[in-house]
Structure formats: C-alpha cells, structure tokens
Design a protein around this motif. Structure first.
Motif, PDB file in Angstrom:
ATOM      1  N   GLY A  36       0.699  -1.246   0.113  1.00  0.00           N
ATOM      2  CA  GLY A  36       0.003   0.095   0.044  1.00  0.00           C
ATOM      3  C   GLY A  36       0.935   1.339   0.055  1.00  0.00           C
ATOM      4  N   PRO A  37       0.403   2.152   0.894  1.00  0.00           N
ATOM      5  CA  PRO A  37       1.338   3.728   0.886  1.00  0.00           C
ATOM      6  C   PRO A  37       2.513   3.275   1.236  1.00  0.00           C
ATOM      7  CG  PRO A  37       0.020   3.283   2.778  1.00  0.00           C
ATOM      8  CD  PRO A  37      -0.475   2.202   1.949  1.00  0.00           C
ATOM      9  N   LYS A  38       3.256   2.114   1.618  1.00  0.00           N
ATOM     10  CA  LYS A  38       4.754   2.071   1.787  1.00  0.00           C
ATOM     11  C   LYS A  38       5.466   2.403   0.284  1.00  0.00           C
ATOM     12  CE  LYS A  38       4.773  -1.478   5.299  1.00  0.00           C
ATOM     13  NZ  LYS A  38       3.317  -1.672   5.443  1.00  0.00           N
ATOM     14  N   VAL A  67       0.106  -2.925  -4.855  1.00  0.00           N
ATOM     15  CA  VAL A  67       0.639  -1.927  -5.115  1.00  0.00           C
ATOM     16  C   VAL A  67       2.166  -2.050  -5.756  1.00  0.00           C
ATOM     17  CG1 VAL A  67       2.259  -1.311  -3.322  1.00  0.00           C
ATOM     18  CG2 VAL A  67       1.162   0.561  -4.685  1.00  0.00           C
ATOM     19  N   GLY A  68       2.740  -3.346  -5.770  1.00  0.00           N
ATOM     20  CA  GLY A  68       3.869  -3.602  -6.468  1.00  0.00           C
ATOM     21  C   GLY A  68       3.602  -3.770  -8.161  1.00  0.00           C
ATOM     22  N   ALA A  69       2.269  -4.242  -8.263  1.00  0.00           N
ATOM     23  CA  ALA A  69       1.854  -4.499  -9.612  1.00  0.00           C
ATOM     24  C   ALA A  69       1.551  -3.244 -10.231  1.00  0.00           C
ATOM     25  CB  ALA A  69       0.717  -5.463  -9.768  1.00  0.00           C
ATOM     26  N   TRP A  70       0.916  -2.541  -9.455  1.00  0.00           N
ATOM     27  CA  TRP A  70       0.672  -1.023 -10.052  1.00  0.00           C
ATOM     28  C   TRP A  70       1.896  -0.278 -10.389  1.00  0.00           C
ATOM     29  CZ3 TRP A  70      -4.196   2.117  -8.613  1.00  0.00           C
ATOM     30  CH2 TRP A  70      -5.361   0.989  -8.494  1.00  0.00           C
ATOM     31  N   ARG A  71       2.797  -0.210  -9.306  1.00  0.00           N
ATOM     32  CA  ARG A  71       4.101   0.360  -9.759  1.00  0.00           C
ATOM     33  C   ARG A  71       4.717  -0.078 -10.961  1.00  0.00           C
ATOM     34  NH1 ARG A  71       7.373  -1.434  -5.450  1.00  0.00           N
ATOM     35  NH2 ARG A  71       9.035  -0.315  -6.648  1.00  0.00           N
ATOM     36  N   LEU A 250      16.253  -7.657  -9.851  1.00  0.00           N
ATOM     37  CA  LEU A 250      16.274  -6.384  -9.380  1.00  0.00           C
ATOM     38  C   LEU A 250      14.993  -5.979  -8.300  1.00  0.00           C
ATOM     39  CD1 LEU A 250      17.901  -3.401  -9.301  1.00  0.00           C
ATOM     40  CD2 LEU A 250      16.520  -2.845 -11.291  1.00  0.00           C
ATOM     41  N   TYR A 251      15.167  -5.463  -7.171  1.00  0.00           N
ATOM     42  CA  TYR A 251      14.191  -5.623  -6.424  1.00  0.00           C
ATOM     43  C   TYR A 251      14.408  -4.019  -5.577  1.00  0.00           C
ATOM     44  CZ  TYR A 251      10.742  -7.529  -2.949  1.00  0.00           C
ATOM     45  OH  TYR A 251       9.596  -7.870  -2.361  1.00  0.00           O
ATOM     46  N   PRO A 252      13.469  -3.137  -6.106  1.00  0.00           N
ATOM     47  CA  PRO A 252      13.381  -1.782  -4.997  1.00  0.00           C
ATOM     48  C   PRO A 252      12.354  -2.064  -4.124  1.00  0.00           C
ATOM     49  CG  PRO A 252      12.670  -1.578  -7.334  1.00  0.00           C
ATOM     50  CD  PRO A 252      13.092  -2.946  -7.252  1.00  0.00           C
ATOM     51  N   HIS A 253      12.799  -2.190  -2.832  1.00  0.00           N
ATOM     52  CA  HIS A 253      11.919  -2.525  -1.696  1.00  0.00           C
ATOM     53  C   HIS A 253      11.847  -1.573  -0.423  1.00  0.00           C
ATOM     54  CE1 HIS A 253       9.795  -5.326   0.519  1.00  0.00           C
ATOM     55  NE2 HIS A 253      10.569  -5.848   1.494  1.00  0.00           N
ATOM     56  N   PHE A 254      10.921  -1.777   0.330  1.00  0.00           N
ATOM     57  CA  PHE A 254      10.914  -0.792   1.388  1.00  0.00           C
ATOM     58  C   PHE A 254      11.944  -1.102   2.382  1.00  0.00           C
ATOM     59  CE2 PHE A 254       6.669  -2.544   0.250  1.00  0.00           C
ATOM     60  CZ  PHE A 254       6.292  -1.561  -0.746  1.00  0.00           C
ATOM     61  N   TYR A 255      12.128  -2.390   2.457  1.00  0.00           N
ATOM     62  CA  TYR A 255      12.943  -3.027   3.843  1.00  0.00           C
ATOM     63  C   TYR A 255      14.017  -4.069   3.086  1.00  0.00           C
ATOM     64  CZ  TYR A 255       8.189  -2.412   6.178  1.00  0.00           C
ATOM     65  OH  TYR A 255       7.203  -1.903   6.536  1.00  0.00           O
ATOM     66  N   GLY A 296       9.087   9.659  11.199  1.00  0.00           N
ATOM     67  CA  GLY A 296      10.359   8.778  11.691  1.00  0.00           C
ATOM     68  C   GLY A 296       9.991   7.298  11.057  1.00  0.00           C
ATOM     69  N   LYS A 297       9.066   7.312  10.032  1.00  0.00           N
ATOM     70  CA  LYS A 297       8.790   5.980   9.702  1.00  0.00           C
ATOM     71  C   LYS A 297       8.192   5.912   8.207  1.00  0.00           C
ATOM     72  CE  LYS A 297       4.073   5.859  11.270  1.00  0.00           C
ATOM     73  NZ  LYS A 297       3.248   5.356   9.661  1.00  0.00           N
ATOM     74  N   ILE A 298       8.128   4.722   7.574  1.00  0.00           N
ATOM     75  CA  ILE A 298       7.539   4.596   6.087  1.00  0.00           C
ATOM     76  C   ILE A 298       5.939   4.641   6.378  1.00  0.00           C
ATOM     77  CG2 ILE A 298       7.364   3.187   4.520  1.00  0.00           C
ATOM     78  CD1 ILE A 298       9.935   2.147   4.915  1.00  0.00           C
TER      79      ILE A 298
END
Length: 348
Positions: A36-38, A67-71, A250-255, A296-298
């Motif tokens: 989601g919004p992450k 949301v990964g599919a949307w991106r 290749l993996y752009p990721h939040f964590y 202070g957070k995602i």
C-alpha cells in the motif's frame, strides 16, 4: 547522513558488479512488493529506475503484488515518470483511504484508469518485449465465506508455511500470456492469461485488501466463474522465493528483509535476507533515511487512523518528496558503469 540507500547483493550479483561494473542489461527480472502506501518511500527511486530500464531494453519479466503490480505497470508505460506521478497524485488526494469512504472499490477502479491513462492497457498486452505478472490470491466462491477461509488459511500457515499452490487459497500469476515454467517453478499456483480488457480488474484484484475492497469475480474463466480473486500480498507479501531466468533480479524494496506472505508477518524466523539469493540485488532506504522521514517511519495503512485527510496528504507528499534523494543517490552510484556502487558493495 551516509548513503540514504541500503544495498544488498547476492554473491553472484556482487561478484559481477565488482568485476565488470553495473549494467541494467544484466537484470531480466524486476520485483514489486505489496505494501500500500509504503511505496511512497520508493517514488523517487522508481522515477529513476523505470526510465533507466527502458533505456537498456531486453526481454524482462516484472512480477508484482498489490501496489507492487501497480508500480511495475507504470514501468512499462511510454512515459513511466508521468504514470508514476499520476499514481502519486491519487495517494496525495486528501480523500484517499478516508476511513468513512463509502465505496473504496469504485475509487480503486477510478485509480486504475487514471494511472494507466487511455493508452496504458496497450503496454501490458501480449507480444510486448517485457511482461508484467500480477500476483492474485484466489479463494472459492462465496464472499460471505471469505472471512472463514482467511482464518483457516492463517491457521494453516501458522502450523506450516503455505506454498499457495492449491488448497483454500491459491496463488494466481496473471499476465499477458501463461506464466513461463521457470516463473511457475519459483511461484507455484495457477496461471491466468489476461485479455487487454481484463487488466483493470486484475490490477483491482491484486490490491483488493480484505474488508476494504470487494474481491473480484469472473477473472478465472468458465471453469471457475465465481471464484474470488483478491490481495496478492496474501500469497506474496515480499516474495519468499525470488524467480530467476537468464539474468539477475532487481528489487527496489521498502525494507532490507523479506516477509514471504502476509500471514508470515508474526513469524520473524521465516523472514529471508536478500543475501540468501545469489542472483538478487535489493535496493532499500537505509535506517537513517527512514528515521529522517516525517514521523520517523515509512507510510503505512495505519496512518489514516492517526491523521486527517489534509494532514495525511501532506505527510505522504513530504515522504514522496524526500524519496527523491534515493533516486538521486542511485543515479550517482550507477553512473559511468557503477564505480560508486562497486565501492559501496566492497565496503559492505
């Protein structure tokens, strides 16, 4: 602050970059996580990666949940930066994720149309050099029985990690043609070849968070006409298996860690480290960068409960603005063959 990016390279990727430098041509799989919004923390990075990949063309397989599919759908557009800006605009709308919103399903349908634009479906259809597969989670018919099925799935997963290849919940890989064997070997389940006009419903389904958006019926064909398709993050939250074909992933990721499925979140022993996959290059915001963000957070789906619509839109917009530092840092690290990236990996 040091580099705002935490970069994790599997053994083979690291050796290639240290020996030969960095090239987008080496990567033929791109992954997008649910969250989601992450995704807002990746906006600036996406805006650099999408056109850079387009400028280094080769057949690629993009796999995303929710949301990964949307991106990743925006990555395949003729103007990916503009598509990403449209996706961001939807999240910066003060009414987005409003707790009292009467019809989130209708809103998300509008969002799909707005993000893709009038010609957006063409970029996702069969015959394109690069192909997107959206992960869906399928359950049997009957929306009234869905809460019970979700509870049974969670309980079964608590006892033993599920593969989502069958049973009460099944992974579905929805793309322009049947998923290739190498992709199904990594992510077993059903395969769904979409007609162009089915893509909006598939993107709606992969983001259909239970209790927020209605599941989608009718996608799975005449043999399963009433089966429900919903949130792909249930099966693949961050991906516990990383598909491999001819090149690297290749993996752009939040964590900097991977939680395989949604129901694995409480079981940290099941989480994976990127370095466990020899062919993976994972790019994430550093802890210091996250600490510098507003709050202070995602961003996450709890934010609408704490912030009003306008305050929420402002907060999420500030995160997206700050995320441009990630894209700028990545561009510097990879310019001229990636000497900066190689130096950062050598120090790690």
């Amino acid at each position: 602050m040091d580099s705002p990016l935490a970069i994790h390279a599997g053994r083979q990727v690291r050796e290639r970059i240290l020996r030969d430098g960095f090239s987008y041509q080496d990567f033929d799989v791109v992954l997008g996580a649910a969250g989601g919004p992450k995704w807002l923390v990746l906006y600036g990075l996406d805006r650099v990666l999408a056109p850079a990949l387009a400028a280094a063309p080769r057949p690629r397989t993009l796999v995303g949940a929710s949301v990964g599919a949307w991106r990743l759908a925006t990555y395949l557009q003729a103007d990916p930066a503009a598509a990403l800006d449209r996706l961001l605009a939807r999240y910066r709308d003060p009414t987005f994720f409003a707790e009292a919103r009467p019809n989130m399903t209708a809103r998300f349908r509008d969002d799909v149309a707005a993000v893709l634009g009038p010609k957006g479906l063409t970029a996702l259809t069969q015959g394109r050099e690069s192909q997107l597969y959206a992960v869906l989670t399928a359950f049997g018919p009957g929306a009234a029985r869905l809460p019970l099925r979700l509870a049974v799935t969670a309980l079964a997963n608590a006892v033993r990690p599920l593969r989502f290849a069958g049973g009460p919940a099944q992974r579905v890989l929805a793309g322009p043609e049947p998923a290739p064997p190498w992709l199904q070997a990594a992510l077993p389940g059903a395969s769904l070849a979409l007609r162009a006009e089915q893509w909006p419903e598939a993107l709606l389904a992969t983001a259909a968070v239970p209790g927020l958006i209605r599941p989608v019926e009718g996608l799975l064909g005449p043999t399963r006409p009433r089966d429900l398709c919903l949130d792909g993050g249930i099966a693949d939250y961050h991906f516990g298996a990383i598909p491999r074909h001819e090149g690297f992933a290749l993996y752009p990721h939040f964590y900097s860690h991977l939680v395989p499925g949604w129901f694995d979140k409480p079981f940290s022993r099941r989480w994976r480290t990127p370095e466990a996959f020899d062919h993976l290059l994972l790019i994430a915001p550093s802890r210091a960068f996250v600490a510098s963000l507003p709050g202070g957070k995602i961003p996450d789906r709890q934010d609408p409960r704490a912030l009003s619509g306008t305050a929420l839109a402002a907060r999420w917009g500030q995160v997206a603005e700050a995320s441009q530092a990630l894209g700028e840092s990545w561009a510097r690290l990879t310019e001229g063959g990636g000497a900066g990236l190689a130096a950062q990996l050598a120090r790690a």
